[in-house]
Design a protein around this motif. Structure first.
Motif, PDB file in Angstrom:
ATOM      1  N   SER A 121      61.738  75.604  21.478  1.00 45.78           N
ATOM      2  CA  SER A 121      63.088  76.178  21.623  1.00 45.78           C
ATOM      3  C   SER A 121      63.327  76.729  23.034  1.00 45.78           C
ATOM      4  O   SER A 121      64.324  77.394  23.284  1.00 45.78           O
ATOM      5  N   VAL A 122      62.390  76.439  23.933  1.00 44.68           N
ATOM      6  CA  VAL A 122      62.519  76.999  25.287  1.00 44.68           C
ATOM      7  C   VAL A 122      63.055  75.938  26.249  1.00 44.68           C
ATOM      8  O   VAL A 122      62.547  74.815  26.282  1.00 44.68           O
ATOM      9  N   THR A 123      64.078  76.302  26.999  1.00 43.70           N
ATOM     10  CA  THR A 123      64.573  75.386  28.038  1.00 43.70           C
ATOM     11  C   THR A 123      64.190  75.961  29.401  1.00 43.70           C
ATOM     12  O   THR A 123      63.919  77.157  29.519  1.00 43.70           O
ATOM     13  N   TRP A 124      64.183  75.124  30.376  1.00 45.49           N
ATOM     14  CA  TRP A 124      63.886  75.649  31.715  1.00 45.49           C
ATOM     15  C   TRP A 124      64.732  74.952  32.765  1.00 45.49           C
ATOM     16  O   TRP A 124      65.259  73.860  32.540  1.00 45.49           O
ATOM     17  N   SER A 125      64.880  75.614  33.887  1.00 48.02           N
ATOM     18  CA  SER A 125      65.688  75.050  34.968  1.00 48.02           C
ATOM     19  C   SER A 125      65.094  75.441  36.309  1.00 48.02           C
ATOM     20  O   SER A 125      64.384  76.448  36.414  1.00 48.02           O
ATOM     21  N   GLU A 126      65.406  74.617  37.292  1.00 51.05           N
ATOM     22  CA  GLU A 126      65.011  74.959  38.659  1.00 51.05           C
ATOM     23  C   GLU A 126      66.233  75.538  39.358  1.00 51.05           C
ATOM     24  O   GLU A 126      67.322  74.985  39.237  1.00 51.05           O
ATOM     25  N   VAL A 127      66.044  76.629  40.064  1.00 50.51           N
ATOM     26  CA  VAL A 127      67.151  77.232  40.810  1.00 50.51           C
ATOM     27  C   VAL A 127      66.777  77.230  42.295  1.00 50.51           C
ATOM     28  O   VAL A 127      65.744  77.797  42.674  1.00 50.51           O
ATOM     29  N   ASP A 128      67.583  76.564  43.093  1.00 46.95           N
ATOM     30  CA  ASP A 128      67.352  76.537  44.542  1.00 46.95           C
ATOM     31  C   ASP A 128      67.835  77.875  45.120  1.00 46.95           C
ATOM     32  O   ASP A 128      69.022  78.184  45.063  1.00 46.95           O
ATOM     33  N   VAL A 129      66.917  78.653  45.669  1.00 45.26           N
ATOM     34  CA  VAL A 129      67.294  80.012  46.103  1.00 45.26           C
ATOM     35  C   VAL A 129      68.298  80.027  47.253  1.00 45.26           C
ATOM     36  O   VAL A 129      69.067  80.981  47.392  1.00 45.26           O
ATOM     37  N   VAL A 130      68.279  78.973  48.058  1.00 44.83           N
ATOM     38  CA  VAL A 130      69.238  78.958  49.176  1.00 44.83           C
ATOM     39  C   VAL A 130      70.649  78.684  48.646  1.00 44.83           C
ATOM     40  O   VAL A 130      71.611  79.342  49.034  1.00 44.83           O
ATOM     41  N   ALA A 131      70.745  77.745  47.690  1.00 40.74           N
ATOM     42  CA  ALA A 131      72.056  77.428  47.118  1.00 40.74           C
ATOM     43  C   ALA A 131      72.562  78.564  46.228  1.00 40.74           C
ATOM     44  O   ALA A 131      73.762  78.795  46.131  1.00 40.74           O
ATOM     45  N   GLU A 132      71.639  79.280  45.612  1.00 44.52           N
ATOM     46  CA  GLU A 132      72.016  80.323  44.649  1.00 44.52           C
ATOM     47  C   GLU A 132      71.502  81.687  45.107  1.00 44.52           C
ATOM     48  O   GLU A 132      70.927  82.441  44.323  1.00 44.52           O
ATOM     49  N   ILE A 133      71.695  81.970  46.382  1.00 41.78           N
ATOM     50  CA  ILE A 133      71.051  83.165  46.951  1.00 41.78           C
ATOM     51  C   ILE A 133      71.558  84.465  46.314  1.00 41.78           C
ATOM     52  O   ILE A 133      70.775  85.388  46.072  1.00 41.78           O
ATOM     53  N   ASP A 134      72.837  84.537  45.982  1.00 41.40           N
ATOM     54  CA  ASP A 134      73.360  85.773  45.369  1.00 41.40           C
ATOM     55  C   ASP A 134      72.691  86.034  44.020  1.00 41.40           C
ATOM     56  O   ASP A 134      72.303  87.158  43.706  1.00 41.40           O
ATOM     57  N   TYR A 135      72.588  84.973  43.246  1.00 43.74           N
ATOM     58  CA  TYR A 135      71.968  85.104  41.923  1.00 43.74           C
ATOM     59  C   TYR A 135      70.484  85.465  42.068  1.00 43.74           C
ATOM     60  O   TYR A 135      69.979  86.366  41.387  1.00 43.74           O
ATOM     61  N   ALA A 136      69.804  84.783  43.007  1.00 39.88           N
ATOM     62  CA  ALA A 136      68.374  85.040  43.196  1.00 39.88           C
ATOM     63  C   ALA A 136      68.136  86.496  43.618  1.00 39.88           C
ATOM     64  O   ALA A 136      67.272  87.185  43.074  1.00 39.88           O
ATOM     65  N   VAL A 137      68.939  86.967  44.549  1.00 42.90           N
ATOM     66  CA  VAL A 137      68.780  88.346  45.037  1.00 42.90           C
ATOM     67  C   VAL A 137      69.103  89.345  43.928  1.00 42.90           C
ATOM     68  O   VAL A 137      68.410  90.349  43.755  1.00 42.90           O
ATOM     69  N   ALA A 138      70.133  89.048  43.144  1.00 47.92           N
ATOM     70  CA  ALA A 138      70.504  89.965  42.047  1.00 47.92           C
ATOM     71  C   ALA A 138      69.353  90.112  41.048  1.00 47.92           C
ATOM     72  O   ALA A 138      69.147  91.180  40.476  1.00 47.92           O
ATOM     73  N   LEU A 139      68.598  89.034  40.881  1.00 52.54           N
ATOM     74  CA  LEU A 139      67.464  89.108  39.960  1.00 52.54           C
ATOM     75  C   LEU A 139      66.230  89.742  40.611  1.00 52.54           C
ATOM     76  O   LEU A 139      65.245  90.010  39.938  1.00 52.54           O
ATOM     77  N   GLY A 140      66.277  89.934  41.914  1.00 53.12           N
ATOM     78  CA  GLY A 140      65.158  90.566  42.615  1.00 53.12           C
ATOM     79  C   GLY A 140      64.153  89.582  43.198  1.00 53.12           C
ATOM     80  O   GLY A 140      63.040  89.960  43.542  1.00 53.12           O
ATOM     81  N   VAL A 141      64.571  88.315  43.339  1.00 50.72           N
ATOM     82  CA  VAL A 141      63.659  87.314  43.910  1.00 50.72           C
ATOM     83  C   VAL A 141      63.530  87.560  45.415  1.00 50.72           C
ATOM     84  O   VAL A 141      64.520  87.557  46.133  1.00 50.72           O
ATOM     85  N   LEU A 142      62.304  87.793  45.872  1.00 55.31           N
ATOM     86  CA  LEU A 142      62.082  88.045  47.300  1.00 55.31           C
ATOM     87  C   LEU A 142      61.225  86.965  47.943  1.00 55.31           C
ATOM     88  O   LEU A 142      61.011  86.980  49.153  1.00 55.31           O
ATOM     89  N   ALA A 143      60.699  86.063  47.138  1.00 59.94           N
ATOM     90  CA  ALA A 143      59.868  84.983  47.671  1.00 59.94           C
ATOM     91  C   ALA A 143      59.840  83.873  46.633  1.00 59.94           C
ATOM     92  O   ALA A 143      60.199  84.090  45.475  1.00 59.94           O
ATOM     93  N   THR A 144      59.407  82.683  47.072  1.00 57.23           N
ATOM     94  CA  THR A 144      59.293  81.565  46.133  1.00 57.23           C
ATOM     95  C   THR A 144      57.841  81.084  46.075  1.00 57.23           C
ATOM     96  O   THR A 144      57.136  81.192  47.079  1.00 57.23           O
ATOM     97  N   PRO A 145      57.364  80.552  44.954  1.00 60.94           N
ATOM     98  CA  PRO A 145      58.123  80.417  43.709  1.00 60.94           C
ATOM     99  C   PRO A 145      58.221  81.757  42.977  1.00 60.94           C
ATOM    100  O   PRO A 145      57.385  82.636  43.176  1.00 60.94           O
ATOM    101  N   ALA A 146      59.267  81.863  42.177  1.00 57.60           N
ATOM    102  CA  ALA A 146      59.402  83.026  41.295  1.00 57.60           C
ATOM    103  C   ALA A 146      59.886  82.492  39.949  1.00 57.60           C
ATOM    104  O   ALA A 146      60.515  81.437  39.893  1.00 57.60           O
ATOM    105  N   ILE A 147      59.570  83.222  38.905  1.00 60.56           N
ATOM    106  CA  ILE A 147      59.945  82.744  37.571  1.00 60.56           C
ATOM    107  C   ILE A 147      60.611  83.880  36.794  1.00 60.56           C
ATOM    108  O   ILE A 147      60.091  85.000  36.735  1.00 60.56           O
ATOM    109  N   ALA A 148      61.772  83.568  36.223  1.00 59.14           N
ATOM    110  CA  ALA A 148      62.474  84.533  35.371  1.00 59.14           C
ATOM    111  C   ALA A 148      62.462  83.999  33.945  1.00 59.14           C
ATOM    112  O   ALA A 148      62.578  82.798  33.716  1.00 59.14           O
ATOM    113  N   ILE A 149      62.295  84.923  33.024  1.00 60.65           N
ATOM    114  CA  ILE A 149      62.350  84.555  31.606  1.00 60.65           C
ATOM    115  C   ILE A 149      63.483  85.348  30.978  1.00 60.65           C
ATOM    116  O   ILE A 149      63.511  86.579  31.073  1.00 60.65           O
ATOM    117  N   GLY A 150      64.415  84.634  30.368  1.00 62.43           N
ATOM    118  CA  GLY A 150      65.543  85.307  29.723  1.00 62.43           C
ATOM    119  C   GLY A 150      66.336  86.174  30.692  1.00 62.43           C
ATOM    120  O   GLY A 150      66.804  87.247  30.321  1.00 62.43           O
TER     121      GLY A 150
END
Lengths: 107, 132
Positions: free
Chosen positions: A48-77
């Motif tokens: 029941s688990v889906t996953w996606s790749e998020v390009d941090v440069v294309a989605e920088i606002d979203y990545a920063v809002a989640l607290g991503v400061l380096a790659t790779p990073a993984i968010a769950i839920g």
């Protein structure tokens, strides 16, 4: 949105969770992170688990809002869980931890 | 208690001597004490007040607003209700700015970390520039 969606198989049910792997083109471990996530989610217990790749440069606002400061990073839920490449076991434990937290909230 | 000449204060706080004299003239700074020779002697309290003025100016507060905030800073219990309200409003502005700066800080940290993987120019920043 530059998000590529993958589903590990099976129907999305109430216990559905989404894993996001934050990547960038310069990151040597990012492909490995996606590989580890994809491989783990082949297991039936995570159908029941889906996953996606998020390009941090294309989605920088979203990545920063989640607290991503380096790659790779993984968010769950929608929560940042790993700020570096985890082992398969660490990832498995984190998903189980998330699922058990979800169950206790739903009950 | 230490005292400082106008030149020392100007260097330390990076405020011009003309501006220091102007703050005193318009009352943002109380009359600075003078040596017998007539030279201004700034106290630690004056320095503290000037640092506050500088910080508030960096937040784009007007000199009139800063004057009111200084009254609040000197005697918070006895200021007018409008000054209390102004201070509360300015607190909100500072909190919003802090939050924006926090986001900017994280964004820059992410970019620096991404670029540290590259020995040459940073292709990621180049791409962001192209998109704008």
């Amino acid at each position: 949105m530059l998000i590529i969606k993958f589903r590990s198989g099976g129907l999305v049910n109430k216990a559905h969770i989404d894993i996001e792997v934050f990547t960038s083109s310069l990151c040597s471990n990012c492909q490995r992170a996606s590989f580890v996530v994809g491989q783990l989610l082949e297991e039936t217990e995570f159908e029941s688990v889906t996953w996606s790749e998020v390009d941090v440069v294309a989605e920088i606002d979203y990545a920063v809002a989640l607290g991503v400061l380096a790659t790779p990073a993984i968010a769950i839920g929608g929560e940042l869980v790993f700020s570096a490449l985890p082992s398969k076991q660490q990832l498995r434990d984190a998903i189980h931890h998330y699922l058990s937290r979800r169950r206790s909230i739903d009950e | 208690m230490s005292s400082y000449t106008i030149g020392e204060v100007a260097r330390q706080l990076e405020i011009s001597v003309d501006t220091l004299r102007y703050y005193e003239k318009i009352g943002l700074l109380p009359k600075v004490s003078r040596a017998e020779s007539g030279i201004r002697q700034y106290s630690d309290k004056d320095i503290s007040r000037l640092k506050f003025i500088k910080r508030a100016q960096q937040m784009n507060f007007t000199l009139a607003e800063i004057g009111d905030l200084l009254k609040m800073r000197e005697d918070p219990q006895h200021v007018r209700a409008e000054v209390r309200q102004l201070t509360a409003n300015k607190l909100k502005e500072v909190e919003v700015r802090l939050s924006e700066l926090g986001t900017l800080r994280k964004e820059l940290a992410l970019l620096v970390n991404l670029c540290s993987a590259s020995d040459e120019d940073c292709p990621i920043i180049d791409r962001i520039d192209e998109n704008e």
